[in-house]
Design an enzyme around this catalytic site. Structure first.
Site, PDB file in Angstrom:
ATOM      1  N   GLU A  56       5.787  -3.442   1.236  1.00 56.66           N
ATOM      2  CA  GLU A  56       5.914  -3.246  -0.214  1.00 56.66           C
ATOM      3  C   GLU A  56       5.068  -2.015  -0.512  1.00 56.66           C
ATOM      4  O   GLU A  56       3.856  -2.095  -0.684  1.00 56.66           O
ATOM      5  CB  GLU A  56       5.412  -4.499  -0.921  1.00 56.66           C
ATOM      6  N   CYS A  69       1.880   0.046  -8.570  1.00 60.32           N
ATOM      7  CA  CYS A  69       2.988   0.634  -7.812  1.00 60.32           C
ATOM      8  C   CYS A  69       4.226   0.698  -8.686  1.00 60.32           C
ATOM      9  O   CYS A  69       5.152   1.444  -8.404  1.00 60.32           O
ATOM     10  CB  CYS A  69       3.224  -0.099  -6.498  1.00 60.32           C
ATOM     11  N   GLY A  85       0.834  -1.206   0.000  1.00 56.65           N
ATOM     12  CA  GLY A  85       0.000   0.000   0.000  1.00 56.65           C
ATOM     13  C   GLY A  85       0.861   1.245   0.000  1.00 56.65           C
ATOM     14  O   GLY A  85       2.032   1.212  -0.402  1.00 56.65           O
ATOM     15  N   SER A  86       0.282   2.332   0.461  1.00 56.03           N
ATOM     16  CA  SER A  86       0.972   3.614   0.401  1.00 56.03           C
ATOM     17  C   SER A  86       2.100   3.688   1.436  1.00 56.03           C
ATOM     18  O   SER A  86       2.118   2.925   2.409  1.00 56.03           O
ATOM     19  CB  SER A  86      -0.021   4.742   0.690  1.00 56.03           C
ATOM     20  N   GLY A 107       2.256   2.245   5.226  1.00 62.36           N
ATOM     21  CA  GLY A 107       3.371   1.363   5.580  1.00 62.36           C
ATOM     22  C   GLY A 107       4.134   1.858   6.792  1.00 62.36           C
ATOM     23  O   GLY A 107       4.608   1.070   7.619  1.00 62.36           O
TER      24      GLY A 107
HETATM   25  C1  UN1 Z   1       1.499  -3.606  -7.547  1.00 61.35           C
HETATM   26  O1  UN1 Z   1       1.233  -2.670  -8.277  1.00 61.35           O
HETATM   27  O2  UN1 Z   1       1.284  -3.561  -6.316  1.00 61.35           O
HETATM   28  O3  UN1 Z   1       5.131  -5.665 -11.749  1.00 61.35           O
HETATM   29  C2  UN1 Z   1       2.015  -4.916  -8.049  1.00 61.35           C
HETATM   30  C3  UN1 Z   1       3.922  -5.425 -11.900  1.00 61.35           C
HETATM   31  C4  UN1 Z   1       2.949  -6.456 -11.413  1.00 61.35           C
HETATM   32  C5  UN1 Z   1       2.693  -6.312  -9.964  1.00 61.35           C
HETATM   33  C6  UN1 Z   1       2.350  -4.932  -9.504  1.00 61.35           C
HETATM   34  N1  UN1 Z   1       3.490  -7.757 -11.675  1.00 61.35           N
HETATM   35  O4  UN1 Z   1       3.513  -4.414 -12.447  1.00 61.35           O
END
Ligand code: UN1
Length: 514
Positions: A265, A299, A243-244, A248
């Protein structure tokens, strides 16, 4: 849309799930025990879900803790067989699960299917891993002694997931945790509770068939009532959270206070460097997917383009052309490449970032506002490219805005490009486009003076990582690693064992104590 959702839930046999109300009650918005799910595409309520209270939370945690004691006794390769069957279940129901993701968070069908594929892939990976939870042996300094380490199940693992990968990120954690001998308690985002109910039910249904109840459980609720309780809960030795950075930090703080383990993460602010010798067609295609895919809500989304000054105009011409042809619309419709943002707040964030960028001297080259889609009142926006002023100063680009905005910077010297790429708080993903092996290697320098991110790619975009590698990043991204490589170690505890078979007692370090 709602029809697809109902059909998908029916095909999975979970339209009657006790948490799920597919006819949203009229008083739902004033009932604190319910959360309403609103379609990002139509802006209409599509379901309500029943949240946990203290009592049901306690029951779930107790069940998971009891299940752990039984599950850890099952040999790891046998646990792998359960995970294999779970993977097959996801394989069978890939399309239905993807349809739920599309309905609930607005991800286009092809990407939603890709997400479920990640779940299937990590299940396969975990099955292999179930026979490879290797520890080392090491030579003892004492005669007649042997030393080894072994990896042991850890306990019920708490998983917190975000709306944007509501199925795969849980699976990265849950499939590994399961072969490691852990049970999983999942607290999904309240923006994506239906896919959580579906995924968890499918996995648990298979586990139950093998005689293992409560391997996979769910808790749902607000941060105040459930979230805080969850992260402070000593029965969860590991909290793995996606998450953000703000969220986190809170998780890290509370978990470390009780000396638990957290796997963080968090946000990214990923850049693509395009060098003067790059294949610009390839770079442009990769950047469009990485910047615009999932409507900029990965992310790993490319948020910054750092282009050599000699090719920037040529590259921007290619990008602008593609951006203008990208079809925005119903994510369930074939041919749509950009679905909606997840909610109205996300649109506000998008608009705020663009206004700030303009104020800071940025120039909007493409997009820059909301998009209208005939017949749909969802949260559609235009993929946007903003060029930074010539001095490369654009403070808003230091923030992660979960929307399809690409900020463009230029450089002359590769050292400046690397410094710019590293010059943000986050450190998740990065990439460089070049045909020059020396430039690529500079970016990946074994001295650590190249990219400072957890992911560094050459001639491909920042997003779309395969499950086989460890996934995560440094600095404000939190330092955790999920998914492939040896990420499994986070879900186990290490034990060092020294065995004396000499019949005599000898102390290490030559100590005499007689
Ligand atoms: C995410 O955005 O939390 O590498 C995960 C990627 C994907 C996973 C993204 N396999 O863009």
């Amino acid at each position: 849309m709602a029809h697809d959702l109902h059909a998908a839930l029916t095909s999975l046999g979970i339209h009657n799930h006790h948490r799920l109300l597919l006819n949203v009650p009229a008083n739902a918005s004033s009932d604190a025990s319910l959360a309403i799910v609103t379609s990002p595409t139509t802006n209409a309520p599509i379901a309500a879900v029943r949240l946990d209270d203290e009592k049901s939370y306690e029951e779930t945690l107790a069940r998971s803790a009891a299940a752990f004691k039984k599950w850890r006794e099952v040999p790891a390769p046998v646990r792998g067989q359960v995970v294999r069957a779970i993977g097959d279940e996801f394989r069978t129901h890939k399309d239905a699960l993807a349809a739920i993701i599309t309905a609930e968070v607005g991800k286009i069908t092809s990407e939603a299917r890709g997400e479920v594929q990640e779940t299937i892939d990590i299940a396969d990976f975990a099955v292999g891993l179930s026979r490879q939870l290797y520890g080392l042996t090491m030579p003892s300094e004492r005669p007649g002694h042997s030393m080894r380490e072994q990896w042991l199940p850890l306990g019920p693992v708490g998983v917190i997931s975000a709306f944007n990968f509501p199925n795969a990120v849980w699976a990265w954690n849950a499939m590994l945790a399961a072969v490691c001998g852990d049970t999983v308690v999942w607290k999904p985002s309240l923006l994506a509770p239906i896919i959580a109910i579906a995924s968890n039910t499918l996995a648990q249904r298979v586990a139950s068939r093998f005689g293992h109840e409560d391997l996979f459980t769910l808790v749902m609720g607000t941060d105040q009532l459930i979230g805080e309780r969850f992260i402070a809960d000593k029965r969860l030795p590991l909290i793995s959270t996606t998450g953000s950075c703000r969220m986190g930090r809170r998780v890290g703080e509370v978990v470390s206070k009780r000396l638990g383990r957290s796997l963080l993460e968090l946000g990214g602010n990923n850049a693509a460097i395009v060098h003067e010798d790059a294949d610009l067609d390839l770079a442009a295609r990769a950047i469009v997917f990485a910047a615009v895919g999932t409507c900029g809500q990965r992310c790993t989304t490319t948020r910054r383009l750092i282009a050599h000054e000699s090719i920037v105009d040529q590259l921007l011409a290619k990008l602008s052309k593609t951006y203008q042809s990208v079809r925005i619309g119903d994510p369930a419709r074939e041919g749509t490449l950009v679905g909606p943002l997840v909610n109205a707040r996300a649109v506000e964030g998008f608009e705020h970032a663009i206004a700030s960028a303009k104020q800071q001297g940025g120039t909007v080259l493409v997009g820059g506002g909301r998009a209208s889609v005939a017949g749909l009142s969802g949260h559609f926006v235009q993929p946007t490219i903003i060029r930074a002023p010539a001095n490369n100063q654009l403070p808003i680009a230091r923030e992660e805005t979960f929307a399809p905005i690409l900020y463009v910077f230029t450089y002359r010297d590769i050292e400046d490009a690397i410094a710019m790429q590293n010059g943000v708080d986050q450190g998740l993903s990065s990439c460089i486009f070049t045909r020059h092996a020396g430039i690529a290697e500079r970016f990946l320098s074994p001295a650590g003076s190249g990219s400072d991110c957890g992911i560094a790619n050459v001639n491909l975009g920042t997003s779309g990582a395969e499950i086989g590698g460890a996934f995560g990043g440094e600095k404000d991204t939190g330092g955790g690693r999920e998914s492939g490589s040896d990420s499994w170690k986070a879900y186990m505890r290490r034990q060092t064992c020294t065995i004396n078979f000499s019949g005599k007692l000898e102390l290490a370090q030559g100590i005499k104590f007689e």
